[in-house]
Design a protein around this motif. Structure first.
Motif, PDB file in Angstrom:
ATOM      1  N   ARG A  74       0.837  -1.217   0.000  1.00  0.00           N
ATOM      2  CA  ARG A  74       0.000   0.000   0.000  1.00  0.00           C
ATOM      3  C   ARG A  74       0.864   1.256   0.000  1.00  0.00           C
ATOM      4  O   ARG A  74       0.494   2.273   0.577  1.00  0.00           O
ATOM      5  CB  ARG A  74      -0.935   0.006   1.208  1.00  0.00           C
ATOM      6  N   GLY A  75       2.013   1.180  -0.636  1.00  0.00           N
ATOM      7  CA  GLY A  75       2.883   2.348  -0.765  1.00  0.00           C
ATOM      8  C   GLY A  75       4.222   2.198  -0.094  1.00  0.00           C
ATOM      9  O   GLY A  75       5.187   2.867  -0.478  1.00  0.00           O
ATOM     10  N   VAL A  76       4.314   1.353   0.942  1.00  0.00           N
ATOM     11  CA  VAL A  76       5.610   1.094   1.566  1.00  0.00           C
ATOM     12  C   VAL A  76       6.260  -0.075   0.849  1.00  0.00           C
ATOM     13  O   VAL A  76       5.648  -1.146   0.709  1.00  0.00           O
ATOM     14  CB  VAL A  76       5.458   0.802   3.072  1.00  0.00           C
ATOM     15  N   VAL A  77       7.496   0.127   0.398  1.00  0.00           N
ATOM     16  CA  VAL A  77       8.159  -0.868  -0.446  1.00  0.00           C
ATOM     17  C   VAL A  77       9.371  -1.510   0.210  1.00  0.00           C
ATOM     18  O   VAL A  77       9.901  -2.496  -0.303  1.00  0.00           O
ATOM     19  CB  VAL A  77       8.584  -0.242  -1.793  1.00  0.00           C
ATOM     20  N   GLY A  78       9.850  -0.931   1.335  1.00  0.00           N
ATOM     21  CA  GLY A  78      11.052  -1.484   1.940  1.00  0.00           C
ATOM     22  C   GLY A  78      11.232  -1.017   3.365  1.00  0.00           C
ATOM     23  O   GLY A  78      10.507  -0.147   3.872  1.00  0.00           O
ATOM     24  N   PHE A  79      12.229  -1.627   4.009  1.00  0.00           N
ATOM     25  CA  PHE A  79      12.589  -1.289   5.385  1.00  0.00           C
ATOM     26  C   PHE A  79      14.076  -0.992   5.414  1.00  0.00           C
ATOM     27  O   PHE A  79      14.893  -1.746   4.864  1.00  0.00           O
ATOM     28  CB  PHE A  79      12.257  -2.457   6.323  1.00  0.00           C
ATOM     29  N   GLY A  80      14.448   0.129   6.041  1.00  0.00           N
ATOM     30  CA  GLY A  80      15.838   0.571   6.039  1.00  0.00           C
ATOM     31  C   GLY A  80      16.408   0.728   7.436  1.00  0.00           C
ATOM     32  O   GLY A  80      15.719   0.563   8.446  1.00  0.00           O
ATOM     33  N   LEU A  81      17.678   1.080   7.472  1.00  0.00           N
ATOM     34  CA  LEU A  81      18.406   1.332   8.723  1.00  0.00           C
ATOM     35  C   LEU A  81      19.391   2.447   8.443  1.00  0.00           C
ATOM     36  O   LEU A  81      20.294   2.295   7.612  1.00  0.00           O
ATOM     37  CB  LEU A  81      19.135   0.075   9.183  1.00  0.00           C
ATOM     38  N   SER A  82      19.236   3.579   9.121  1.00  0.00           N
ATOM     39  CA  SER A  82      20.051   4.754   8.811  1.00  0.00           C
ATOM     40  C   SER A  82      20.711   5.316  10.054  1.00  0.00           C
ATOM     41  O   SER A  82      20.663   4.722  11.121  1.00  0.00           O
ATOM     42  CB  SER A  82      19.186   5.822   8.121  1.00  0.00           C
TER      43      SER A  82
END
Length: 361
Positions: free
Chosen positions: A175-183
């Protein structure tokens, strides 16, 4: 900062305009995408005092190779984020960012955001995520640029916070979120500490897109691959220091989101000539050029391609970099096909005469 890098005589004589090269943009942070003039306007509107580095001496002089330098960088980012006070401010940021992408030839954008950094002002992490996704849909409809959201955890916070954000991301998968990151600062929060959070996200089909290999060396990239199952690595440029890692990344086809201008601005490399972009490319590594935080570095996406051109990349190679960015994206198949066809058309067109565009942060 003004940097020039020599190119071949041929590249100086005949070059195609880089703002018409179709491309995807996969490494852009939320507040860092803001236009400088918008920050000034919002600060005046909301009575926020900005330091000279964000006002009259912009872009700021940055050096993040030690913790003190990173603290200054993060402080400036946090000050800029404080200018987002109302829902309309957030919608303006998203709209203008996507408009800028359209002007630079980007047909697909994946923008990274940590909702917990905005939650207290906008009703919580879920309400803020809803707001960003709705603003992204509106901006996409207005410009024709597809937008995906990457929800990112902050590696300077407890891994349990990352698990909360991973569960949030899963709620919006598809629904619009395509990934998970770490910054945030790579020197804090080893990838292994966040493995459970990434497991939550990847089991739901989200891409694993952690930062690594910029402030820290090749080992941080190995951690992203081994512990987090990275499907892309944010930055990863220092993989060039390990031939074995380069071979592994190239063989596995894991793209690196390389942000050349920020590498120089943060002091990772002393000058553009030192960036190992050519070595990465020639090693068969998939590269997606990104702008990282234009608000702090003064260079947007086309500037990254201009820098690559100054490093000797031909139009054919720049087109291949653009193809790599599209293939590395999570864009729907029809969007990918359209962009790849556009890249072929760009390359088939006759180049223009004259000097290449300057790269001037």
């Amino acid at each position: 900062m003004t940097t020039t890098v020599g190119g071949s005589a041929a590249s100086r004589a005949t070059t195609r305009p880089l703002d018409t090269l179709p491309k995807a943009h996969l490494h852009l942070h939320f507040t860092g995408s803001m236009r400088h003039e918008t920050l000034i306007d919002l600060a005046v509107r909301h009575g926020i005092a900005l330091p000279d580095a964000l006002r009259d001496e912009w872009p700021p002089h940055l050096l993040a190779t030690d913790e003190k330098g990173w603290f200054r960088f993060q402080r400036l980012y946090d000050l800029a984020r404080s200018a987002l006070v109302t829902v309309d401010d957030v919608r303006r940021l998203v709209r203008e960012t996507v408009e800028d992408e359209a002007r630079e030839g980007s047909g697909w954008l994946e923008i990274q955001v940590d909702p917990s950094g905005y939650a207290s002002r906008f009703g919580g992490i879920t309400a803020f995520t809803d707001l960003v996704l709705d603003a992204a849909r509106d901006a996409s409809s207005l410009t024709g640029v597809g937008v995906g959201i990457v929800i990112a955890a902050n590696r300077t916070r407890h891994p349990l916070d990352a698990r909360t954000l991973a569960r949030l991301a899963v709620q919006y998968a598809g629904r619009g979120v395509v990934g998970f990151g770490l910054s945030n600062d790579e020197r804090r929060g080893r990838p292994e500490e966040f493995a459970k959070a990434f497991g939550i996200a990847t089991r739901a089909g989200l891409g694993s897109m952690p930062h690594g290999g910029e402030l820290c060396g090749p080992d941080s990239v190995v951690g992203c691959l081994d512990a987090l199952g990275a499907t892309r690595v944010g930055h990863g440029v220092r993989s060039a220091e390990s031939p074995a890692l380069l071979d592994r990344i190239a063989s596995a086809g894991v793209p690196l989101e390389v942000c050349p201008a920020s590498n120089v601005a943060l002091g990772v490399y002393p000058e553009p000539d030192a960036i190992p972009l050519r070595r990465l490319f020639d090693s068969g590594v998939q590269i997606a050029l990104g702008a990282d935080d234009p608000l702090l570095f003064g260079v947007r996406l086309v500037g990254q391609y201009q820098l690559a051109r100054r490093l000797g990349f031909s139009d054919e190679e720049l087109a291949e970099l653009a193809r790599m960015s599209v293939r590395a994206s999570t864009a729907p198949s029809d969007v990918r096909s359209r962009l790849l066809t556009g890249i072929d058309d760009w390359l088939a067109a006759e180049p223009g005469e004259g000097a290449p565009e300057p790269w001037s942060p």
